[in-house]
Design a protein around this motif. Structure first.
Motif, PDB file in Angstrom:
ATOM      1  N   SER A  71     -22.996  37.144  71.060  1.00  0.00           N
ATOM      2  CA  SER A  71     -23.351  36.555  72.356  1.00  0.00           C
ATOM      3  C   SER A  71     -24.747  35.951  72.222  1.00  0.00           C
ATOM      4  O   SER A  71     -25.532  36.340  71.339  1.00  0.00           O
ATOM      5  N   GLN A  72     -25.070  35.037  73.081  1.00  0.00           N
ATOM      6  CA  GLN A  72     -26.361  34.341  72.990  1.00  0.00           C
ATOM      7  C   GLN A  72     -27.532  35.331  73.082  1.00  0.00           C
ATOM      8  O   GLN A  72     -28.509  35.211  72.344  1.00  0.00           O
ATOM      9  N   ILE A  73     -27.408  36.306  73.952  1.00  0.00           N
ATOM     10  CA  ILE A  73     -28.498  37.295  74.135  1.00  0.00           C
ATOM     11  C   ILE A  73     -28.683  38.129  72.862  1.00  0.00           C
ATOM     12  O   ILE A  73     -29.795  38.256  72.354  1.00  0.00           O
ATOM     13  N   ASP A  74     -27.560  38.670  72.349  1.00  0.00           N
ATOM     14  CA  ASP A  74     -27.659  39.514  71.143  1.00  0.00           C
ATOM     15  C   ASP A  74     -28.144  38.702  69.951  1.00  0.00           C
ATOM     16  O   ASP A  74     -28.942  39.176  69.139  1.00  0.00           O
ATOM     17  N   ARG A  75     -27.672  37.469  69.850  1.00  0.00           N
ATOM     18  CA  ARG A  75     -28.068  36.609  68.728  1.00  0.00           C
ATOM     19  C   ARG A  75     -29.583  36.363  68.794  1.00  0.00           C
ATOM     20  O   ARG A  75     -30.290  36.467  67.789  1.00  0.00           O
ATOM     21  N   SER A  76     -30.057  36.027  69.987  1.00  0.00           N
ATOM     22  CA  SER A  76     -31.474  35.735  70.151  1.00  0.00           C
ATOM     23  C   SER A  76     -32.300  36.978  69.805  1.00  0.00           C
ATOM     24  O   SER A  76     -33.302  36.890  69.087  1.00  0.00           O
ATOM     25  N   TYR A  77     -31.850  38.132  70.308  1.00  0.00           N
ATOM     26  CA  TYR A  77     -32.568  39.383  70.067  1.00  0.00           C
ATOM     27  C   TYR A  77     -32.648  39.681  68.569  1.00  0.00           C
ATOM     28  O   TYR A  77     -33.718  40.020  68.044  1.00  0.00           O
ATOM     29  N   LEU A  78     -31.535  39.524  67.876  1.00  0.00           N
ATOM     30  CA  LEU A  78     -31.510  39.824  66.439  1.00  0.00           C
ATOM     31  C   LEU A  78     -32.267  38.757  65.649  1.00  0.00           C
ATOM     32  O   LEU A  78     -32.973  39.079  64.692  1.00  0.00           O
ATOM     33  N   LEU A 131     -36.602  41.669  67.395  1.00  0.00           N
ATOM     34  CA  LEU A 131     -37.453  42.323  68.411  1.00  0.00           C
ATOM     35  C   LEU A 131     -37.276  43.844  68.482  1.00  0.00           C
ATOM     36  O   LEU A 131     -37.769  44.480  69.391  1.00  0.00           O
ATOM     37  N   GLY A 132     -36.600  44.451  67.541  1.00  0.00           N
ATOM     38  CA  GLY A 132     -36.476  45.912  67.544  1.00  0.00           C
ATOM     39  C   GLY A 132     -35.087  46.342  67.139  1.00  0.00           C
ATOM     40  O   GLY A 132     -34.344  45.579  66.521  1.00  0.00           O
ATOM     41  N   ASN A 133     -34.782  47.605  67.496  1.00  0.00           N
ATOM     42  CA  ASN A 133     -33.482  48.142  67.088  1.00  0.00           C
ATOM     43  C   ASN A 133     -32.748  48.772  68.275  1.00  0.00           C
ATOM     44  O   ASN A 133     -32.226  49.871  68.187  1.00  0.00           O
ATOM     45  N   ALA A 134     -32.748  48.049  69.381  1.00  0.00           N
ATOM     46  CA  ALA A 134     -32.088  48.568  70.592  1.00  0.00           C
ATOM     47  C   ALA A 134     -30.574  48.575  70.412  1.00  0.00           C
ATOM     48  O   ALA A 134     -30.043  47.879  69.539  1.00  0.00           O
ATOM     49  N   THR A 135     -29.909  49.376  71.245  1.00  0.00           N
ATOM     50  CA  THR A 135     -28.439  49.437  71.170  1.00  0.00           C
ATOM     51  C   THR A 135     -27.853  48.144  71.753  1.00  0.00           C
ATOM     52  O   THR A 135     -28.248  47.702  72.830  1.00  0.00           O
ATOM     53  N   LEU A 136     -26.923  47.593  71.025  1.00  0.00           N
ATOM     54  CA  LEU A 136     -26.270  46.346  71.460  1.00  0.00           C
ATOM     55  C   LEU A 136     -24.914  46.687  72.083  1.00  0.00           C
ATOM     56  O   LEU A 136     -24.317  47.689  71.727  1.00  0.00           O
ATOM     57  N   PRO A 137     -24.421  45.885  72.979  1.00  0.00           N
ATOM     58  CA  PRO A 137     -24.966  44.619  73.466  1.00  0.00           C
ATOM     59  C   PRO A 137     -26.075  44.836  74.501  1.00  0.00           C
ATOM     60  O   PRO A 137     -26.075  45.855  75.201  1.00  0.00           O
ATOM     61  N   LEU A 138     -26.957  43.873  74.588  1.00  0.00           N
ATOM     62  CA  LEU A 138     -28.032  43.935  75.575  1.00  0.00           C
ATOM     63  C   LEU A 138     -27.593  43.185  76.819  1.00  0.00           C
ATOM     64  O   LEU A 138     -26.976  42.122  76.713  1.00  0.00           O
ATOM     65  N   LEU A 196     -38.228  40.379  76.315  1.00  0.00           N
ATOM     66  CA  LEU A 196     -38.938  39.089  76.193  1.00  0.00           C
ATOM     67  C   LEU A 196     -40.323  39.164  76.828  1.00  0.00           C
ATOM     68  O   LEU A 196     -41.305  38.662  76.278  1.00  0.00           O
ATOM     69  N   ASN A 197     -40.373  39.813  77.987  1.00  0.00           N
ATOM     70  CA  ASN A 197     -41.683  39.946  78.648  1.00  0.00           C
ATOM     71  C   ASN A 197     -42.647  40.772  77.792  1.00  0.00           C
ATOM     72  O   ASN A 197     -43.829  40.445  77.681  1.00  0.00           O
ATOM     73  N   SER A 237     -40.002  34.137  81.772  1.00  0.00           N
ATOM     74  CA  SER A 237     -40.956  33.846  80.699  1.00  0.00           C
ATOM     75  C   SER A 237     -40.766  32.449  80.082  1.00  0.00           C
ATOM     76  O   SER A 237     -41.744  31.775  79.774  1.00  0.00           O
ATOM     77  N   PHE A 238     -39.502  32.044  79.884  1.00  0.00           N
ATOM     78  CA  PHE A 238     -39.240  30.722  79.264  1.00  0.00           C
ATOM     79  C   PHE A 238     -38.170  29.998  80.090  1.00  0.00           C
ATOM     80  O   PHE A 238     -36.992  30.005  79.744  1.00  0.00           O
TER      81      PHE A 238
END
Lengths: 528, 302
Positions: A232-239, A243-250, A259-260, A515-516
């Motif tokens: 997904s666009q969010i997970d792709r951007s995050y990876l 930006l860290g190792n959070a549990t996916l999906p975000l 992002l903030n 933010s963007f």
């Protein structure tokens, strides 16, 4: 609940194994998300669980099923022609009667399912009165009415707009969690469905190449150049941003917070504006159309122009008249008022119209004229020149269709049919390509390929006019507009178009608007 | 009109509607006496308007075309009779040939209107319920046909139109039409297979289920009148009442027992309006007075 043990399968009309040594166990209450590229065998695997849906033979292995065939329900990707009878009430009765339910049981079942799905008001509506989302919801209710143990879903959202898709997926999730129904969902993208699944599997050339929990699977496919485009666009951007190792999906809220927190490390990559050639090819002025004398205008005084080398995308919910607009421009339906001019000549009774434009309809199969994919390409090439077999093979190779060349176009998957129809349009090389939902059924890599092909066509002064529910795909266009109540907003560049949209925008835009605000897709955000 | 139609549908079941429909189709086929067929025509027209559908205007236009074409065709092939109305070289229109032509045209139109009413009042499930009681394989063919005839017409129209965007070569009209038919056939088969999958997913093909119809007073009235009418019509045909020597030059308009036959058929044909009207009046004068409420549920069901 289900166990495939070294299972192989071959279609009756094919020499090749469509499923090869499948080993897969699905437990009671699982929500398995099955993805794979177009023609990888996803639907074939799904249909193995419903007797009589596939014509072929098992060449090896077994399937262990802890339930009867009657307790397995199947929902196809097709929205239209899924109702045998006139209305939902008759349809539910038809299904229950086939399962030998008594009148009293039928009455109770219909009452229960209609209340659960919130479709009481739709029970007596005919198919033509229902929107795509409502039809699919009724089909889902029909699949659930017999209280199945397993629900098989074959790309159920591929023909729905984003809001209708989300509603349907939420309903499937509710069924899975509240009723403990095992769900196997076949999809060609991972945009929203990863939130609802607890397992994910990938099928490639008939083989299961990955079968894990969702978080682990998503992280694992990021390392694969091919499947990372499925994220997904969010997970792709995050990876991508690391930006860290959070549990996916975000979800959007989580990503917005991340992002903030990392605002200083990320930058927005500004999109370069494209120069407009200002050479207008098609002019539409005050175009109006309605289906009935008493009906309101589905196209209401619409005006716009299409310039050479530009791409235009029209978005909007199902049933607002996007496809009708294309049908009126192409003169399949005749406008009641207004004018349409191509190269300064009215399209009315203009035989040049058919040479100058190409229509990719919602049902691409309507375009096919031959028995094989080879025949389709040959037919199109022959319209402009005499061709040899080797030239046809070369074109098939160029578009990656060689493997399918001897297959009937009607036996292709929905995505393959869509791609073949688009290739036919590109071979014709018209002045304007009208595409009605061109990404329907295409996997993310095929969509990227489609983007490349369209860019190549645009570079040669072609014009693309598309209707799409795929908002990420829409961001690739030069101009966008939204259709609603028969009206068309002014065409704007995607960043401007999405800026003031609250609901009808991309997930990245929703999550990053604090933010963007101009970011629309994952690659709009970069590390500094 | 819509209210009467709704009242009729609410108070009758599928079995009685189907019995009624079959009888009106037979009635419109049985007689060719000018008085009877005109009476049948007027009553069928009334019921056709009463069951108004979206495509009624087109259907009625088509009916008028059939009517005119049948008259013209008959006037050309049957030029018998001595009372000349109009004469041209090789063509003679007599009052007898005109009467014959009008009789045949009304017969055709009656049949078309009967099928129009059939189409408006019946639905796929009625036929399926009846056929599947004993003839499941015919029921499935029926469903597929009913679903596919309009579908094939749509496919044909869409394909014919979209083909223009693919082919820019001038083809012989006949060759083009044959090619098109072959393409449409291929597409229809693909659609047919899809429909067969839909039927499988809906559980069709499981053990037979006997549908039961619950009949109320209105159903019994409608079925009794339908059956009495068809028996009466059959007897009249047996006694050669309502039949004229069609095609001959001695066809005449007269009023006698044929008027009674016509009236009997009119009574049957307008039954939906009578039943719907009775239901509506019953609601207006009795039920609506005891259910005056503005509760949301009452509003929804009103």
């Amino acid at each position: 609940m289900v166990r495939f043990k070294n299972f192989s399968f071959q279609y009756a009309n094919s020499q090749k194994l469509s499923l090869d040594n499948i080993d897969l166990t699905i437990n009671k209450g699982d929500f398995l998300l099955l993805i794979g590229k177009t023609g990888s065998g996803k639907s074939t695997l799904l249909k193995q669980l419903k007797a009589n849906l596939v014509v072929g033979k098992s060449t090896k292995g077994t399937i262990e099923l802890n339930t009867e065939d009657a307790n397995i329900s199947y929902l196809s990707q097709f929205v239209d022609n899924q109702m045998i009878t006139e209305c939902a009430r008759d349809e539910f009765n038809f299904i229950l009667e086939n399962m030998n339910y008594t009148e009293n049981q039928r009455h109770m079942r219909i009452a229960e399912v209609a209340s659960y799905f919130g479709i009481i008001d739709l029970l007596d509506s005919t198919e033509s009165e229902l929107s795509g989302g409502q039809k699919q919801l009724i089909s889902l209710a029909g699949a659930l009415i017999t209280d199945p143990d397993i629900l098989l879903l074959d790309e159920p959202t591929s023909q729905l707009d984003p809001i209708a898709s989300e509603k349907l997926l939420q309903m499937v999730h509710k069924i899975n969690t509240e009723l403990n129904v095992t769900v196997i969902l076949v999809e060609h993208s991972l945009e929203r469905n990863t939130f609802y699944a607890n397992r994910m599997a990938i099928i490639e050339d008939g083989k299961i190449v990955l079968d894990r929990g969702v978080d682990s699977a998503l992280k694992s496919i990021f390392d694969d150049n091919f499947y990372r485009n499925y994220l997904s666009q969010i997970d792709r951007s995050y990876l991508e941003l690391g930006l860290g190792n959070a549990t996916l999906p975000l979800n959007n809220h989580q990503f917005s917070k991340i992002l903030n927190d990392h605002h200083n490390e990320i930058t927005y990559k500004k999109r370069l504006p494209k120069q407009n050639s200002a050479q207008t090819v098609l002019k539409v002025k005050n175009l109006s159309f309605r289906f009935d004398f008493e009906a309101k205008n589905i196209i209401d005084k619409v005006s716009f122009k299409l310039d050479k080398g530009q791409s235009y995308c029209l978005v909007g919910p199902n049933g607002v008249g996007k496809s009708t607009l294309i049908r009126v421009i192409s003169q399949q339906l005749l406008q009641q008022s207004g004018s349409i001019k191509i190269d300064n000549k009215s399209v009315k009774n203009n035989p040049d119209l058919f040479e100058k434009i190409f229509i990719l309809p919602q049902n691409p199969a309507l375009l096919f004229v031959s028995d094989t994919v080879f025949g389709e390409i040959e037919f199109q090439l022959q319209q402009s020149q005499t061709v040899t077999e080797s030239q046809v093979n070369e074109v098939l190779n160029q578009y990656g269709l060689s493997e399918l060349k001897n297959i009937s176009p009607y036996d292709l998957s929905g995505g393959q049919q869509e791609f073949l129809a688009l290739v036919i349009g590109l071979i014709k090389n018209p002045e304007i390509l009208f595409l009605d939902e061109p990404t329907k059924g295409l996997d993310p890599n095929k969509i990227l390929k489609l983007n490349d092909l369209l860019n190549e066509y645009l570079a040669n002064d072609g014009i693309v006019f598309a209707n799409s529910h795929d908002l990420v795909f829409a961001t690739k266009f030069d101009d966008m507009s939204m259709m609603f109540d028969g009206k068309l907003n002014d065409f704007q560049v995607p960043t401007e178009f999405f800026k003031d949209k609250f609901f009808y925008t991309t997930e990245i835009n929703k999550a990053s608007r604090d933010s963007f605000p101009d970011a629309l897709v994952w690659n709009d955000l970069r590390n500094k | 009109m819509k209210r009467l139609f709704f009242g009729f549908q609410q108070s009758t079941n599928n079995l009685s509607i189907l019995t009624y429909l079959l009888v009106i189709i037979l009635s419109s086929l049985m007689f060719n006496d000018p008085v009877i067929i005109v009476m049948i025509f007027l009553s069928l027209l009334l019921v056709a308007v009463f069951t108004k559908q979206n495509n009624s205007r087109n259907y009625l236009k088509f009916t008028v075309i059939i009517f005119v074409t049948t008259i013209l065709f008959n006037l050309i092939i049957n030029q018998r009779g001595s009372t000349i109305i109009f004469q041209l070289p090789f063509f003679k229109m007599t009052s007898e040939s005109l009467l014959n032509a009008v009789i045949l045209a009304f017969s055709f139109v009656n049949l078309l209107l009967a099928f129009y009413i059939y189409d408006a009042l019946t639905n796929v499930k009625i036929i399926f319920d009846l056929l599947s009681r004993s003839l499941r394989s015919i029921a499935i063919i029926f469903i597929l046909t009913v679903k596919f005839i309009p579908k094939i017409i749509d496919i044909f129209n869409d394909t014919k139109f979209l083909y223009k965007f693919r082919s820019n070569q001038k083809e012989n009209k006949l060759t083009k039409q044959l090619n098109l038919l072959e393409i449409v056939l291929n597409k229809s088969i693909a659609n047919f297979m899809n429909m067969s999958d839909v039927l499988t997913t809906k559980g069709y093909g499981k053990k037979g289920f006997k549908r039961h119809f619950k009949c109320n007073k209105t159903d019994y009235i409608l079925m009794t009148i339908s059956l009495l009418t068809i028996v009466f019509d059959a007897m009249m045909i047996f006694f050669k009442v309502g039949k004229v020597d069609f095609g001959s030059s001695n066809v005449q308009i007269f009023f006698g027992i044929n008027t009674l036959v016509g009236l009997m058929n009119v009574c049957l044909i307008v039954m939906p309006i009578l039943i719907g009207g009775f239901q509506y009046l019953w609601w207006k004068w009795y039920v609506s007075k005891i259910s005056v409420s503005n509760m949301p549920t009452v509003k929804n069901f009103r």
